[in-house]
Design a protein around this motif. Structure first.
Motif, PDB file in Angstrom:
ATOM      1  N   PRO A 187       0.825  -1.205   0.000  1.00  0.00           N
ATOM      2  CA  PRO A 187       0.000   0.000   0.000  1.00  0.00           C
ATOM      3  C   PRO A 187       0.860   1.256   0.000  1.00  0.00           C
ATOM      4  N   HIS A 188       0.341   2.303  -0.609  1.00  0.00           N
ATOM      5  CA  HIS A 188       1.039   3.581  -0.657  1.00  0.00           C
ATOM      6  C   HIS A 188       1.004   4.218   0.730  1.00  0.00           C
ATOM      7  N   VAL A 189       1.964   5.089   1.013  1.00  0.00           N
ATOM      8  CA  VAL A 189       2.059   5.736   2.326  1.00  0.00           C
ATOM      9  C   VAL A 189       0.792   6.541   2.617  1.00  0.00           C
ATOM     10  N   ARG A 190       0.245   7.204   1.586  1.00  0.00           N
ATOM     11  CA  ARG A 190      -0.978   7.986   1.792  1.00  0.00           C
ATOM     12  C   ARG A 190      -2.143   7.097   2.213  1.00  0.00           C
ATOM     13  N   ILE A 191      -2.223   5.903   1.620  1.00  0.00           N
ATOM     14  CA  ILE A 191      -3.296   4.969   1.980  1.00  0.00           C
ATOM     15  C   ILE A 191      -3.136   4.528   3.426  1.00  0.00           C
ATOM     16  N   VAL A 192      -1.891   4.258   3.840  1.00  0.00           N
ATOM     17  CA  VAL A 192      -1.637   3.852   5.228  1.00  0.00           C
ATOM     18  C   VAL A 192      -2.076   4.961   6.179  1.00  0.00           C
ATOM     19  N   ARG A 193      -1.735   6.215   5.840  1.00  0.00           N
ATOM     20  CA  ARG A 193      -2.149   7.342   6.696  1.00  0.00           C
ATOM     21  C   ARG A 193      -3.664   7.426   6.793  1.00  0.00           C
ATOM     22  N   ARG A 194      -4.355   7.245   5.655  1.00  0.00           N
ATOM     23  CA  ARG A 194      -5.822   7.315   5.667  1.00  0.00           C
ATOM     24  C   ARG A 194      -6.429   6.214   6.527  1.00  0.00           C
ATOM     25  N   ARG A 195      -5.910   4.998   6.395  1.00  0.00           N
ATOM     26  CA  ARG A 195      -6.458   3.878   7.170  1.00  0.00           C
ATOM     27  C   ARG A 195      -6.220   4.079   8.661  1.00  0.00           C
ATOM     28  N   LEU A 196      -5.076   4.628   9.022  1.00  0.00           N
ATOM     29  CA  LEU A 196      -4.808   4.889  10.441  1.00  0.00           C
ATOM     30  C   LEU A 196      -5.733   5.985  10.962  1.00  0.00           C
ATOM     31  N   ALA A 197      -5.984   7.010  10.143  1.00  0.00           N
ATOM     32  CA  ALA A 197      -6.885   8.086  10.562  1.00  0.00           C
ATOM     33  C   ALA A 197      -8.314   7.568  10.699  1.00  0.00           C
ATOM     34  N   GLU A 198      -8.743   6.682   9.804  1.00  0.00           N
ATOM     35  CA  GLU A 198     -10.086   6.104   9.887  1.00  0.00           C
ATOM     36  C   GLU A 198     -10.274   5.312  11.171  1.00  0.00           C
ATOM     37  N   SER A 199      -9.211   4.660  11.632  1.00  0.00           N
ATOM     38  CA  SER A 199      -9.318   3.851  12.844  1.00  0.00           C
ATOM     39  C   SER A 199      -9.110   4.675  14.115  1.00  0.00           C
ATOM     40  N   GLY A 200      -8.885   5.983  13.957  1.00  0.00           N
ATOM     41  CA  GLY A 200      -8.775   6.864  15.120  1.00  0.00           C
ATOM     42  C   GLY A 200      -7.359   7.046  15.641  1.00  0.00           C
ATOM     43  N   LEU A 201      -6.372   6.556  14.915  1.00  0.00           N
ATOM     44  CA  LEU A 201      -4.990   6.748  15.343  1.00  0.00           C
ATOM     45  C   LEU A 201      -4.481   8.061  14.775  1.00  0.00           C
ATOM     46  N   SER A 202      -3.891   8.869  15.609  1.00  0.00           N
ATOM     47  CA  SER A 202      -3.433  10.177  15.160  1.00  0.00           C
ATOM     48  C   SER A 202      -2.139  10.045  14.374  1.00  0.00           C
ATOM     49  N   GLY A 203      -1.842  11.066  13.581  1.00  0.00           N
ATOM     50  CA  GLY A 203      -0.676  11.031  12.719  1.00  0.00           C
ATOM     51  C   GLY A 203       0.554  11.592  13.383  1.00  0.00           C
ATOM     52  N   ARG A 204       0.919  11.076  14.511  1.00  0.00           N
ATOM     53  CA  ARG A 204       2.117  11.545  15.194  1.00  0.00           C
ATOM     54  C   ARG A 204       2.743  10.383  15.943  1.00  0.00           C
ATOM     55  N   ARG A 205       4.009  10.532  16.231  1.00  0.00           N
ATOM     56  CA  ARG A 205       4.687   9.527  17.041  1.00  0.00           C
ATOM     57  C   ARG A 205       4.593   9.926  18.508  1.00  0.00           C
ATOM     58  N   PRO A 206       4.479   8.973  19.411  1.00  0.00           N
ATOM     59  CA  PRO A 206       4.478   9.332  20.831  1.00  0.00           C
ATOM     60  C   PRO A 206       5.854   9.841  21.253  1.00  0.00           C
ATOM     61  N   ALA A 207       5.865  10.708  22.242  1.00  0.00           N
ATOM     62  CA  ALA A 207       7.122  11.282  22.718  1.00  0.00           C
ATOM     63  C   ALA A 207       7.960  10.205  23.396  1.00  0.00           C
ATOM     64  N   LYS A 208       9.272  10.278  23.196  1.00  0.00           N
ATOM     65  CA  LYS A 208      10.163   9.352  23.872  1.00  0.00           C
ATOM     66  C   LYS A 208      10.438   9.903  25.267  1.00  0.00           C
ATOM     67  N   LYS A 209      10.135   9.097  26.261  1.00  0.00           N
ATOM     68  CA  LYS A 209      10.321   9.529  27.645  1.00  0.00           C
ATOM     69  C   LYS A 209      11.257   8.560  28.356  1.00  0.00           C
ATOM     70  N   PRO A 210      11.984   9.046  29.354  1.00  0.00           N
ATOM     71  CA  PRO A 210      12.885   8.129  30.068  1.00  0.00           C
ATOM     72  C   PRO A 210      12.079   7.119  30.888  1.00  0.00           C
ATOM     73  N   PHE A 211      12.663   5.937  31.020  1.00  0.00           N
ATOM     74  CA  PHE A 211      12.020   4.894  31.793  1.00  0.00           C
ATOM     75  C   PHE A 211      12.059   5.265  33.274  1.00  0.00           C
ATOM     76  N   ILE A 212      10.938   5.153  33.932  1.00  0.00           N
ATOM     77  CA  ILE A 212      10.861   5.458  35.366  1.00  0.00           C
ATOM     78  C   ILE A 212      10.675   4.153  36.111  1.00  0.00           C
ATOM     79  N   ASN A 213      11.646   3.835  36.970  1.00  0.00           N
ATOM     80  CA  ASN A 213      11.537   2.601  37.743  1.00  0.00           C
ATOM     81  C   ASN A 213      11.165   2.944  39.185  1.00  0.00           C
ATOM     82  N   ALA A 214      11.116   1.941  40.020  1.00  0.00           N
ATOM     83  CA  ALA A 214      10.705   2.161  41.418  1.00  0.00           C
ATOM     84  C   ALA A 214      11.690   3.025  42.187  1.00  0.00           C
ATOM     85  N   LYS A 215      12.971   2.995  41.798  1.00  0.00           N
ATOM     86  CA  LYS A 215      13.983   3.742  42.537  1.00  0.00           C
ATOM     87  C   LYS A 215      13.797   5.253  42.393  1.00  0.00           C
ATOM     88  N   ASN A 216      13.517   5.730  41.157  1.00  0.00           N
ATOM     89  CA  ASN A 216      13.399   7.178  40.990  1.00  0.00           C
ATOM     90  C   ASN A 216      11.944   7.590  40.802  1.00  0.00           C
TER      91      ASN A 216
END
Length: 131
Positions: free
Chosen positions: A102-131
């Motif tokens: 599938p073309h990239v535009r088609i992939v974007r349309r299908r993701l938008a139809e399913s309610g997924l936004s067109g952005r990547r989630p922010a990369k955040k540091p892993f938080i463990n029990a210590k900090n």
């Protein structure tokens, strides 16, 4: 009761009931209220009935989809498994032996139809029990 609907999405059963009502000499205004349609829709249904000698539901116009429902499902699943993938990367992963890539535009349309936004989630540091 709400606004009357137009006649583009009227089912076959409702159209046949409207035709029977007109043939029984019911007023179009009464039929419009009964079926929650505009009076012009009732008239249009009957005019098409007389023109075609029957009630016909035609296929809606438009270009056929390039992907089927299985490919659409794979696009969404791939994106949900790894939300950091871009649309191009999802398109490269989704191709199968029976379906074209599938073309990239088609992939974007299908993701938008399913309610997924067109952005990547922010990369955040892993938080463990210590900090």
């Amino acid at each position: 009761m709400g606004r009357p609907h137009n006649n583009k999405n009227v089912t076959l059963a409702v159209q046949e009931a409207v035709i029977q009502g007109i043939q029984m000499r019911l007023k179009r205004k009464d039929l419009a209220l009964q079926f929650n349609l505009a009076k012009s829709s009732i008239t249009g249904i009957f005019q098409r009935y007389e023109l075609r000698q029957g009630v016909v539901i035609r296929k809606s116009p438009g270009r056929p989809r390039k992907t089927n429902h299985l490919t659409d499902r794979n696009i969404v699943r791939t994106s949900r498994m790894n939300p950091r993938l871009s649309a191009g990367e999802v398109a490269a992963l989704v191709d199968g032996p029976m379906t074209p890539v599938p073309h990239v535009r088609i992939v974007r349309r299908r993701l938008a139809e399913s309610g997924l936004s067109g952005r990547r989630p922010a990369k955040k540091p892993f938080i463990n029990a210590k900090n």
